[in-house]
Scaffold this motif. Structure first.
Motif, mmCIF file in Angstrom:
data_model
loop_
_atom_site.group_PDB
_atom_site.id
_atom_site.type_symbol
_atom_site.label_atom_id
_atom_site.label_comp_id
_atom_site.label_asym_id
_atom_site.label_seq_id
_atom_site.Cartn_x
_atom_site.Cartn_y
_atom_site.Cartn_z
ATOM 1 N N ALA A 9 0.806 -1.226 0.000
ATOM 2 C CA ALA A 9 0.000 0.000 0.000
ATOM 3 C C ALA A 9 0.841 1.279 0.000
ATOM 4 O O ALA A 9 0.614 2.199 -0.790
ATOM 5 C CB ALA A 9 -0.948 -0.007 1.208
ATOM 6 N N GLU A 10 1.811 1.320 0.858
ATOM 7 C CA GLU A 10 2.586 2.555 1.003
ATOM 8 C C GLU A 10 3.377 2.863 -0.274
ATOM 9 O O GLU A 10 3.421 3.997 -0.754
ATOM 10 C CB GLU A 10 3.550 2.397 2.185
ATOM 11 C CG GLU A 10 4.063 3.711 2.729
ATOM 12 C CD GLU A 10 5.031 3.455 3.883
ATOM 13 O OE1 GLU A 10 5.828 4.356 4.204
ATOM 14 O OE2 GLU A 10 4.992 2.317 4.456
ATOM 15 N N THR A 11 4.016 1.821 -0.801
ATOM 16 C CA THR A 11 4.784 1.998 -2.032
ATOM 17 C C THR A 11 3.864 2.410 -3.171
ATOM 18 O O THR A 11 4.186 3.289 -3.981
ATOM 19 C CB THR A 11 5.491 0.679 -2.405
ATOM 20 O OG1 THR A 11 6.118 0.155 -1.245
ATOM 21 C CG2 THR A 11 6.516 0.902 -3.493
ATOM 22 N N TYR A 12 2.709 1.769 -3.234
ATOM 23 C CA TYR A 12 1.744 2.104 -4.276
ATOM 24 C C TYR A 12 1.384 3.582 -4.224
ATOM 25 O O TYR A 12 1.414 4.296 -5.233
ATOM 26 C CB TYR A 12 0.486 1.245 -4.113
ATOM 27 C CG TYR A 12 -0.611 1.591 -5.099
ATOM 28 C CD1 TYR A 12 -0.605 1.064 -6.393
ATOM 29 C CD2 TYR A 12 -1.646 2.457 -4.743
ATOM 30 C CE1 TYR A 12 -1.601 1.391 -7.302
ATOM 31 C CE2 TYR A 12 -2.644 2.787 -5.657
ATOM 32 C CZ TYR A 12 -2.621 2.255 -6.918
ATOM 33 O OH TYR A 12 -3.605 2.580 -7.822
ATOM 34 N N GLN A 13 1.061 4.027 -3.032
ATOM 35 C CA GLN A 13 0.642 5.420 -2.880
ATOM 36 C C GLN A 13 1.748 6.389 -3.307
ATOM 37 O O GLN A 13 1.506 7.393 -3.954
ATOM 38 C CB GLN A 13 0.262 5.678 -1.427
ATOM 39 C CG GLN A 13 -0.525 6.945 -1.237
ATOM 40 C CD GLN A 13 -1.486 6.840 -0.069
ATOM 41 O OE1 GLN A 13 -1.275 6.048 0.857
ATOM 42 N NE2 GLN A 13 -2.552 7.618 -0.094
ATOM 43 N N GLU A 28 -5.071 6.287 -4.151
ATOM 44 C CA GLU A 28 -5.440 5.601 -2.917
ATOM 45 C C GLU A 28 -5.197 4.084 -3.097
ATOM 46 O O GLU A 28 -5.675 3.503 -4.080
ATOM 47 C CB GLU A 28 -6.930 5.870 -2.644
ATOM 48 C CG GLU A 28 -7.385 5.547 -1.246
ATOM 49 C CD GLU A 28 -6.625 6.364 -0.199
ATOM 50 O OE1 GLU A 28 -6.366 5.812 0.881
ATOM 51 O OE2 GLU A 28 -6.301 7.543 -0.491
ATOM 52 N N PRO A 29 -4.456 3.438 -2.204
ATOM 53 C CA PRO A 29 -4.223 2.000 -2.369
ATOM 54 C C PRO A 29 -5.458 1.183 -1.982
ATOM 55 O O PRO A 29 -6.303 1.649 -1.220
ATOM 56 C CB PRO A 29 -3.068 1.709 -1.406
ATOM 57 C CG PRO A 29 -3.128 2.790 -0.388
ATOM 58 C CD PRO A 29 -3.756 3.991 -1.034
ATOM 59 N N VAL A 30 -5.535 -0.054 -2.489
ATOM 60 C CA VAL A 30 -6.612 -0.949 -2.058
ATOM 61 C C VAL A 30 -6.279 -1.457 -0.658
ATOM 62 O O VAL A 30 -5.142 -1.372 -0.202
ATOM 63 C CB VAL A 30 -6.776 -2.162 -3.014
ATOM 64 C CG1 VAL A 30 -7.115 -1.693 -4.416
ATOM 65 C CG2 VAL A 30 -5.529 -3.017 -3.010
ATOM 66 N N HIS A 31 -7.272 -2.001 -0.021
ATOM 67 C CA HIS A 31 -7.057 -2.525 1.331
ATOM 68 C C HIS A 31 -6.051 -3.685 1.272
ATOM 69 O O HIS A 31 -6.155 -4.549 0.402
ATOM 70 C CB HIS A 31 -8.392 -2.999 1.913
ATOM 71 C CG HIS A 31 -8.327 -3.212 3.394
ATOM 72 N ND1 HIS A 31 -7.716 -4.305 3.967
ATOM 73 C CD2 HIS A 31 -8.783 -2.461 4.431
ATOM 74 C CE1 HIS A 31 -7.794 -4.231 5.280
ATOM 75 N NE2 HIS A 31 -8.436 -3.100 5.589
ATOM 76 N N PRO A 32 -5.089 -3.691 2.181
ATOM 77 C CA PRO A 32 -4.082 -4.773 2.167
ATOM 78 C C PRO A 32 -4.703 -6.165 2.171
ATOM 79 O O PRO A 32 -4.122 -7.107 1.617
ATOM 80 C CB PRO A 32 -3.275 -4.517 3.443
ATOM 81 C CG PRO A 32 -3.419 -3.058 3.708
ATOM 82 C CD PRO A 32 -4.792 -2.683 3.224
ATOM 83 N N ALA A 33 -5.887 -6.299 2.751
ATOM 84 C CA ALA A 33 -6.537 -7.623 2.770
ATOM 85 C C ALA A 33 -6.762 -8.120 1.343
ATOM 86 O O ALA A 33 -6.744 -9.328 1.077
ATOM 87 C CB ALA A 33 -7.873 -7.546 3.511
ATOM 88 N N ILE A 34 -6.969 -7.209 0.435
ATOM 89 C CA ILE A 34 -7.150 -7.584 -0.977
ATOM 90 C C ILE A 34 -5.800 -7.784 -1.655
ATOM 91 O O ILE A 34 -5.518 -8.836 -2.235
ATOM 92 C CB ILE A 34 -7.937 -6.483 -1.736
ATOM 93 C CG1 ILE A 34 -9.280 -6.202 -1.065
ATOM 94 C CG2 ILE A 34 -8.122 -6.872 -3.200
ATOM 95 C CD1 ILE A 34 -10.225 -7.364 -1.018
#
Lengths: 343, 343, 343, 343
Positions: D104-108, D114-120
């Protein structure tokens, strides 16, 4: 069915390989060229690890023994001689060159080559697939049509056959990608000269003129000599012909589209575009389609006909396979279900 | 002479800058655009450290005060309004758009825009430089010709004026590079769609049709409506028109070439090619030349005329400067001695 | 000054003509080629009615008598021999080939040609105009730099000279348009093979490697062998080198840009782009500019350097004229005020 | 198996259609887009009379009910949201965007979305087909790799995994055709700007950098940040990466080629070229191949690695289908037997 290709290193030969490799009924028996022994991938690295065949020498007797069908992808002047050698063999021959398309005298005048013996050329069926299916079915020798004639004739056929046009009004403005000139080197087709350029060539002198006229006259004996200009497009593949004819009466575009759709309704490679929609060459690239668009101009009474093909497919190798399919009693589309590569 | 450009961020504007920057008699006074304050090199990095000017807002009164000549490189619909605002000023105006080229009704029909007041458009001289020099000399308002009309008209003028052709036989098959469509974005001119492609567009509907016909009728009042097809070439610059006309009598190509050479003998931007030699678009790229080649076909009695220009030069900015030169009493070639960039 | 060109039919020769025709101080005295007697426009129709000269045979003694400057636009292997023949004459010679750029042994190893006598090659000044002005001024024989070395060296000079980089870290990824391969025909540069394609060639084996290394070592004797890859772009003109070097310390992009701007502040053909702005090859097309952009990556400590030239201008004919200007005491920009042709 | 495509009007969607239409095991169930109701041929006339489907609205619940597999050919930022909506459904999802490839952090940081939820995103398997077959087989959610990462990673894998290189030496000079930028319009990818041009972009800032590094670190945890430059090629399709690494020891090219051949011996889409033979992008056009050539330079101890793919095939839709094949227990080459279209 075992098939062999002679003249495999030209673009027509390479395109035959692309189609035949996944054709469900034809098996590539052998490939031939004057560059014998060379693996084909060294000429065409895109075939690396796909087609492992080596080029073999051109021995017609041996080829005839091993093959059911032979494709001649050799240049004009060579093809005719080979066709003559295969004539007495029990084998189907499809010649992609211009050697068998014209009467001897006309051939000599426009090609400046020695014509084949009329006994051979008169046996050859002109393989414009959509129009000569019955003849092709029973033929052993096919004169595969030229690229420009294919695009032009398919798009002129309905109005010429139905006698809707002034027979002295046919003007064809034709444009071709560079692969149509073959793989031999010359300055005009070198990148730095052809790129970011557009040129007319062989103005009123192209050898496809008599081929087009011969077929038009077969359809309508009143047709006069045509005007035909060829231009070189800075693209690898694709032909467009923009044809102009004077209509005898004031037809609507929609009426003529109906005629075209009806004429070609059983021919899946001919796509008649809806009104106000015209094909572009990229929309048929890599496929066997011939796409046609029309516009009848009420201001002038003239009809503008746009026709697009891939010169290496419907204009050469694709139509050759289509003809081979017909000759072998297969569905004409067998192995030819290529969707255009876009973009 | 101080010159200003309005609509500088389009390709026509950029080409005006390329020419004006080294023009010995014209000085770039100011450049204008709705993108005010931006340095022009941020729109056109090729001008970095060459032209330092910033874009300024479009204030006609102020521009008129500072300038001797104004170039309107603005789109159709905008140019006409600006021309009207400059009409009462003592300033020479050259409009590169189509707004001043047609009678109001015809304009509205083909451009689907509101026409300018006839009081303005009737004052405008049609700036086909080679043919209207005297009028241009004394004009204050120039309707600079369209790119297609320039190529077509220059190549049809001799046979139309001399009445050598069937007046109901003019067919113009035109091909243009993509810069002719301007710098605004649309799908057809995006790289992936235009590259390795060729398409016809606005078949029998192009707004340059009435412009061509108006001038042909001025030369020969018997001329009938023309057939005109435009195609998009996968190149940045360049136009070719291939025109077809029916000759009234059986002329030799050489006779017609003599007529063309004689007609244009005092016009250094028109190059009539020798027999069997046809121009290509790259052979005029970046220059103000219009190159013309001919072939009279004895089989059909038709004449094929090939004409090439750079659409941004002789088809837009180059001819605009040529007109400005003429208006200012300069030699028409001043600042326009560009040799084509080849290859 | 009377100038003559030998090897006029190649692209370098044609580009020299384009520049010299409007050069205010140089007069084209004669043009030479093995295709003697042919008017140059028959080789290059874009010069029709602009340059009327016929090609003449290559007679060095006669040429030397008539000329103040001779440009050798002949291929490697030929140029060296001609340079030797002119060596005893009182004439300025500029060789655009690689024959005079390397020591004999290195030349033989990379070019596989017989080297010229060291007495000749050692007299030759390496004409990297921005860096050797004083030497060029007093030289009679110029080894005009190669196209790739010009783009690479101009963009590496500041960091190499200032010793800011790991001397064993220089990697140059170079891309060239097809005209760099000259006008002779080969398959790789034919349109159908080069179009819509991109290929690497002579990987780690290009003959420009020793030329680049020789000059880098002259600037900084610690420099190690470089990695250099050349690729063929599907465009006619233009070179980009993307160079990678390891910075010894953590510099900001802006600091390095300041260094580059300062280094080249008196050189009008070198344009250092602002931060976050990188040149493209079209932004220098047809001009003598070398445009440079930089980015120092804080993640890796490496500097990426983008450099663009027109290979026929700054990479060949343009720099040759620049050198001729310097040799003759003219401003180096004389006759070279070409604005890039965009788009 | 019934498959649906969301985001069908982009180039990735169109390429999925080209493959799926003749795939023997997958049936096109429905195609979706925000342009609902439009027949797909109106967006892509090359599909006229081939694919009759109309675009449907994007209703995830309904799509999930009807489909076994869903391809998300939607842009980054949209795909992730859709993937989340499908997460609870019993359906296989393959996302062609970058939304599921990074933490998520790298994506952002790199995508500015906005990143997707890490659960996904943590459920998603990175679909580099040749390397993650087992994981893909049992996955329900695939993050299909980016085009550049595919070309680069496949060509770096053997030397990175075998730890043969200095982990702080990876430089990737990447070049892509214009279709990689998608079908939305912007100036850089308009024809007049991209044609006859070549430019670097997003220098050291491309969002594919962290994707490449993540996978390299998975293979070899010592790998340092890489240098990565992207350039825009004036072609429609094709990617080449030219990668440079410092070898720890002095290997021969032939030794490394043996390693590569051994590594990929069971992977029919990877073609390792013989010594002194390097792939060009046209040699893989329209196919799912990744062709790799190597040269180890004894002068510098560096290895140059050339890798070519078609960005829309192996770099997007082709690899997506390959992954779908693996997920469904089919041979990975099913429906992907496209021979490159050459020339």
């Amino acid at each position: 069915m075992n098939v062999s290709i002679i003249g495999t290193t030209g673009y027509g030969g390479a395109e035959l390989l692309r189609i035949l490799h996944r054709h469900p009924e034809f098996n590539i028996q052998s490939i031939h060229s004057t560059k014998e022994d060379l693996p084909i991938w060294m000429e065409y690295p895109h075939l690396y690890e796909i087609i492992d065949d080596h080029l073999q020498s051109i021995d017609p007797a041996k080829i005839a023994k091993q093959s059911d069908i032979v494709f001649l992808a050799t240049p004009s002047g060579i093809s005719g001689k080979l066709a003559s050698e295969f004539a007495s063999e029990n084998i189907k021959v499809i010649d992609l060159s211009g050697d068998l398309r014209l009467p001897a005298e006309t051939y000599q005048q426009w090609y400046k080559n020695e014509p084949v013996h009329p006994a051979i050329s008169e046996k050859a069926v002109y393989g414009l697939s959509e129009w000569h299916k019955e003849e092709i079915k029973s033929a052993n020798l096919i004169a595969n049509p030229g690229c420009y004639p294919t695009a032009a004739l398919l798009s002129l056929a309905p109005v010429v056959q139905e006698n809707l046009i002034d027979p002295n009004s046919i003007i064809i403005d034709a444009k071709s990608g560079v692969s149509g000139a073959g793989r031999s080197l010359n300055r005009t087709t070198s990148f730095s000269e052809a790129n970011e350029n557009f040129r007319a060539y062989k103005v009123n002198e192209h050898q496809h003129i008599p081929e087009i006229e011969k077929q038009l006259l077969r359809w309508n004996e009143e047709i006069h000599p045509i005007t035909f200009t060829t231009h070189l497009l800075p693209i690898s593949r694709g032909i467009m012909t923009t044809s102009y004819v004077q209509l005898k009466e004031a037809y609507q575009t929609s009426q003529l589209l109906d005629l075209y759709k009806e004429t070609y309704k059983d021919n899946s490679f001919i796509r008649i575009r809806p009104e106000n929609n015209y094909p572009s060459v990229k929309e048929v690239a890599g496929s066997n389609y011939c796409d046609i668009g029309l516009h009848a101009d009420t201001r002038t009474g003239r009809l503008t006909i746009i026709s697009c093909i891939d010169n290496l497919m419907k204009g050469a190798a694709g139509q050759a396979i289509q003809n081979a399919n017909i000759m072998c009693g297969l569905n004409e589309t067998t192995g030819l279900d290529f969707i255009p590569l876009y973009p």
